[in-house]
Design a protein around this motif. Sequence first.
Motif: not given
Length: 447
Positions: A161-187
Amino acid sequence: MIAILGAGESGVGAALLAQAKGYDVFVSDFGGIAEKYRAQLTQVGIPFEEGTHSLERIYGAGEIIKSPGIPDKAPVIQGALERNIPVISEIEFAGRYTNAKFICITGTNGKTTTTLLTYHLLKSAGLKVALAGNVGESLAGKVLEDAYDYYVVELSSFQLDNMYQFKADIGILLNITPDHLDRYGYKMENYAAAKFRLAQNMTAADYFLFNQNDAEIQKYMTSHEVPGTQVPFGLKASEGLAIQYDGNAILASFSQIKAKVDTANSPLIGQHNQYNTMAAVGAALLLGIKPAQIEVALGTFQNADHRLQPVGEIEGVKFINDSKATNVEAVWYALDGMRKPIVWVVGGTDKGNDYTPLLPLVREKVKAIVALGVDNSKIIASFSQICPKLVETQDVNEAVKLAKDFAEAGDVVLLSPACASFDLFKNYEHRGRSFAEAVAALKGSDA
């Protein structure tokens, strides 16, 4: 001056790096500061406070680094944003002070296993690599050491959430399922957008590895442009798949790489770990590690505690601690990965779970259920009709004894709670340790 909010691992690491780079630093923690971190700050003369926030001093900073546990809606953060004071994460700050390569991993489930496995593959191959991020080690502290060519970094959505200029050389995204939705407006779309910040700032020279079988990832990518060279991995054959699991081997064909990696010696079990392994192997291949080296390293990997961790065997019954499985999807993968009849220990503080996806697996694989929690009513309502052997308890020792009574030689007793631990335990680690201790005690009493 830099103000740092939160004096845990990331905050103190950021404070030490900021001081080393010539900044005046002030650390503020609204709670208490652990003695270990208080001593580190005192030793180098960094001023700090605990139990309060001195707003005038904090808002005098040119930049604020905040702990990932502090939400943006917290009054101290809102006040900073109203004053146009930049608020960043420790990862963002640390990334400014190294030219090393970043291999960054996120996802709702599997982050830690994949991070640890990737680190193990790189370290086993002789690379100068450090482990950092959400695994509990400060990236800023590692950057301060200035001894590494590669950083393998586990990233939570809160850190992203608070990363702006940082860059990953290799980024891995495994999955996205509902979690921590209270931090994200329940969306879900807000939560997904946070996860995809992993790929921000990537160029064609950087690689974005993602799970092509994940519905939320696919949904996001159909409506958003994602930078970086895309490397999809998955179990189901589909067009454009770059990395695929095939029996006991991983097949990779992308970016001048064509490789087969035998996984027969890997100790990781379950379908979810096949995804985790594909991602880690893909990163290793991109860094030039040979399949033969990867195969040897897979066989020597030891996962973190509380993740499908064998903790004992009594009279042919194996006990497995999967206390980290605090949501439904993690439990689905655990149940799916078992090849023997299961006595399932489940329960805790419900997180708004919908147990429907588990019903077919429970019907097929679970012979008995032990509900371990203060309020087991939802578990009983969800599973009692398809698994009549269901008992409840609020004592972990009794839970282990009941599970053993239900089991026969060749069965598995699986602690995979699907719930948070705070009704009976301090955290999931405490729950997992207590389960393992109860198994050891029962084994000792049977000796």
